[in-house]
Scaffold this motif. Structure first.
Motif, PDB file in Angstrom:
ATOM      1  N   THR A  80      36.385 -21.032  20.776  1.00  0.00           N
ATOM      2  CA  THR A  80      37.413 -21.796  21.485  1.00  0.00           C
ATOM      3  C   THR A  80      37.310 -21.537  22.984  1.00  0.00           C
ATOM      4  O   THR A  80      36.808 -20.490  23.407  1.00  0.00           O
ATOM      5  CB  THR A  80      38.825 -21.395  21.016  1.00  0.00           C
ATOM      6  OG1 THR A  80      39.072 -20.025  21.413  1.00  0.00           O
ATOM      7  CG2 THR A  80      38.964 -21.536  19.506  1.00  0.00           C
ATOM      8  N   PRO A  81      37.821 -22.454  23.808  1.00  0.00           N
ATOM      9  CA  PRO A  81      37.828 -22.219  25.260  1.00  0.00           C
ATOM     10  C   PRO A  81      38.597 -20.963  25.639  1.00  0.00           C
ATOM     11  O   PRO A  81      38.216 -20.256  26.573  1.00  0.00           O
ATOM     12  CB  PRO A  81      38.502 -23.476  25.818  1.00  0.00           C
ATOM     13  CG  PRO A  81      38.249 -24.536  24.794  1.00  0.00           C
ATOM     14  CD  PRO A  81      38.285 -23.823  23.469  1.00  0.00           C
ATOM     15  N   GLU A  82      39.682 -20.672  24.911  1.00  0.00           N
ATOM     16  CA  GLU A  82      40.500 -19.498  25.223  1.00  0.00           C
ATOM     17  C   GLU A  82      39.720 -18.199  24.972  1.00  0.00           C
ATOM     18  O   GLU A  82      39.737 -17.277  25.796  1.00  0.00           O
ATOM     19  CB  GLU A  82      41.781 -19.508  24.399  1.00  0.00           C
ATOM     20  CG  GLU A  82      42.753 -20.622  24.744  1.00  0.00           C
ATOM     21  CD  GLU A  82      42.316 -21.996  24.218  1.00  0.00           C
ATOM     22  OE1 GLU A  82      42.787 -23.011  24.767  1.00  0.00           O
ATOM     23  OE2 GLU A  82      41.493 -22.048  23.263  1.00  0.00           O
ATOM     24  N   LYS A  85      37.020 -17.897  27.625  1.00  0.00           N
ATOM     25  CA  LYS A  85      37.543 -17.545  28.951  1.00  0.00           C
ATOM     26  C   LYS A  85      37.803 -16.047  29.051  1.00  0.00           C
ATOM     27  O   LYS A  85      37.526 -15.428  30.081  1.00  0.00           O
ATOM     28  CB  LYS A  85      38.828 -18.318  29.241  1.00  0.00           C
ATOM     29  CG  LYS A  85      39.352 -18.117  30.653  1.00  0.00           C
ATOM     30  CD  LYS A  85      40.550 -19.004  30.942  1.00  0.00           C
ATOM     31  CE  LYS A  85      41.037 -18.796  32.368  1.00  0.00           C
ATOM     32  NZ  LYS A  85      42.213 -19.661  32.665  1.00  0.00           N
ATOM     33  N   GLU A 203      31.692 -23.319  25.968  1.00  0.00           N
ATOM     34  CA  GLU A 203      33.082 -23.751  25.944  1.00  0.00           C
ATOM     35  C   GLU A 203      33.691 -23.926  27.338  1.00  0.00           C
ATOM     36  O   GLU A 203      34.914 -23.942  27.483  1.00  0.00           O
ATOM     37  CB  GLU A 203      33.922 -22.755  25.141  1.00  0.00           C
ATOM     38  CG  GLU A 203      33.604 -22.733  23.651  1.00  0.00           C
ATOM     39  CD  GLU A 203      33.924 -24.053  22.969  1.00  0.00           C
ATOM     40  OE1 GLU A 203      34.852 -24.754  23.411  1.00  0.00           O
ATOM     41  OE2 GLU A 203      33.225 -24.398  21.999  1.00  0.00           O
ATOM     42  N   GLU A 205      35.078 -25.988  29.829  1.00  0.00           N
ATOM     43  CA  GLU A 205      35.599 -27.345  29.769  1.00  0.00           C
ATOM     44  C   GLU A 205      35.216 -28.191  30.978  1.00  0.00           C
ATOM     45  O   GLU A 205      34.873 -29.362  30.848  1.00  0.00           O
ATOM     46  CB  GLU A 205      37.130 -27.313  29.611  1.00  0.00           C
ATOM     47  CG  GLU A 205      37.598 -26.808  28.258  1.00  0.00           C
ATOM     48  CD  GLU A 205      37.230 -27.773  27.129  1.00  0.00           C
ATOM     49  OE1 GLU A 205      37.082 -28.977  27.393  1.00  0.00           O
ATOM     50  OE2 GLU A 205      37.084 -27.304  25.991  1.00  0.00           O
ATOM     51  N   LYS A 208      31.708 -29.357  30.561  1.00  0.00           N
ATOM     52  CA  LYS A 208      31.616 -30.325  29.461  1.00  0.00           C
ATOM     53  C   LYS A 208      32.077 -31.701  29.937  1.00  0.00           C
ATOM     54  O   LYS A 208      31.464 -32.727  29.624  1.00  0.00           O
ATOM     55  CB  LYS A 208      32.460 -29.856  28.276  1.00  0.00           C
ATOM     56  CG  LYS A 208      31.852 -28.661  27.541  1.00  0.00           C
ATOM     57  CD  LYS A 208      32.831 -27.978  26.630  1.00  0.00           C
ATOM     58  CE  LYS A 208      33.128 -28.769  25.372  1.00  0.00           C
ATOM     59  NZ  LYS A 208      33.961 -27.995  24.416  1.00  0.00           N
ATOM     60  N   GLU A 209      33.148 -31.724  30.719  1.00  0.00           N
ATOM     61  CA  GLU A 209      33.648 -32.998  31.256  1.00  0.00           C
ATOM     62  C   GLU A 209      32.651 -33.607  32.237  1.00  0.00           C
ATOM     63  O   GLU A 209      32.444 -34.832  32.248  1.00  0.00           O
ATOM     64  CB  GLU A 209      34.999 -32.770  31.936  1.00  0.00           C
ATOM     65  CG  GLU A 209      36.117 -32.424  30.972  1.00  0.00           C
ATOM     66  CD  GLU A 209      37.393 -31.980  31.674  1.00  0.00           C
ATOM     67  OE1 GLU A 209      37.421 -32.023  32.937  1.00  0.00           O
ATOM     68  OE2 GLU A 209      38.352 -31.582  30.975  1.00  0.00           O
ATOM     69  N   GLU A 212      29.837 -35.167  30.269  1.00  0.00           N
ATOM     70  CA  GLU A 212      30.268 -36.434  29.666  1.00  0.00           C
ATOM     71  C   GLU A 212      30.299 -37.543  30.710  1.00  0.00           C
ATOM     72  O   GLU A 212      29.906 -38.678  30.432  1.00  0.00           O
ATOM     73  CB  GLU A 212      31.645 -36.273  29.016  1.00  0.00           C
ATOM     74  CG  GLU A 212      31.623 -35.512  27.705  1.00  0.00           C
ATOM     75  CD  GLU A 212      30.751 -36.190  26.656  1.00  0.00           C
ATOM     76  OE1 GLU A 212      30.847 -37.428  26.497  1.00  0.00           O
ATOM     77  OE2 GLU A 212      29.963 -35.480  26.002  1.00  0.00           O
TER      78      GLU A 212
END
Length: 223
Positions: A80-82, A85, A203, A205, A208-209, A212
């Motif tokens: 997970t991202p959490e 991190k 992970e 984010e 990843k954005e 995309e």
């Protein structure tokens, strides 16, 4: 003083920066693993071992490099991202240690100057950090950031390259490389940099954005 890059020299610099970065990311993380230090001769007398056969040997302490390697393995496997991190924060704490109290103090003052938008002062302080500890990757990375904020992406690129020579897994420096390339309209190389970030920190984010957002533009064009 870092060289000035123009035209063909800049293109050559980017090729040289991206090729070793690609090799670093695609190689297994064990490439950077440090072998466990050999046990000190005579640390446990043979007679003691014979008398207490079931007593486990005291494990050798892990080196900082071995600990960092393990954290990168955990970062790549985070679900997970959490979780990722939290691991990334531990990595960054280790990157933030130069081994010199003077360099660490100068770094702290430089970061305060960046927050106060006193960028020339921050760069002057980081120049001193790099002079004191030229092998400290984070010194170069922080100066790259300050130069970018000052509006000098070419010198920032140079410092990113120096960061990655010292720590090929520095995903922050890779992100900076992708950002500069994207701003310069080099979406294809920006995508390479961003994907290499995700090979280390899947992970993340923000990256990843970015991937995309560039995917149709870059992959569609090459399809």
């Amino acid at each position: 003083m870092p060289p000035t890059f123009t035209g063909m020299r800049l293109a050559r610099f980017l090729r040289l920066a991206l090729v070793p970065l690609s090799l670093a990311v695609t190689a297994p993380l064990s490439v950077w693993a440090q072998p466990a230090p050999p046990s000190r001769d005579g640390a446990v007398p043979p007679a003691d071992i014979d008398d207490k056969p079931n007593q486990p040997e005291t494990p050798a302490p892990r080196s900082p490099a071995a600990t960092l390697d393990k954290l990168f393995e955990r970062l790549a496997a985070a679900k997970t991202p959490e979780e990722a991190k939290g691991i990334a924060n531990l990595i960054q704490r280790r990157w933030a240690r130069s081994g010199s109290d003077t360099a660490d103090l100068l770094m702290s003052r430089a970061q305060q100057a960046v927050k106060a938008q006193e960028l020339p002062l921050a760069i002057e302080l980081l120049d001193r950090v790099i002079t004191l500890e030229p092998d400290w990757a984070e010194g170069w990375n922080q100066r790259a950031n300050a130069l970018f904020l000052l509006g000098d992406p070419i010198r920032s690129l140079y410092d990113i390259g120096e960061t990655l020579k010292r720590e090929p897994r520095h995903y922050g420096a890779m992100m900076g490389l992708g950002t500069i390339l994207r701003q310069q309209g080099d979406d294809k190389r920006a995508m390479i940099a961003y994907r290499q970030v995700l090979a280390i920190y899947p992970e993340l984010e923000a990256v990843k954005e970015a991937v995309e957002a560039l995917k149709i533009e870059v992959d569609g064009r090459d399809a």
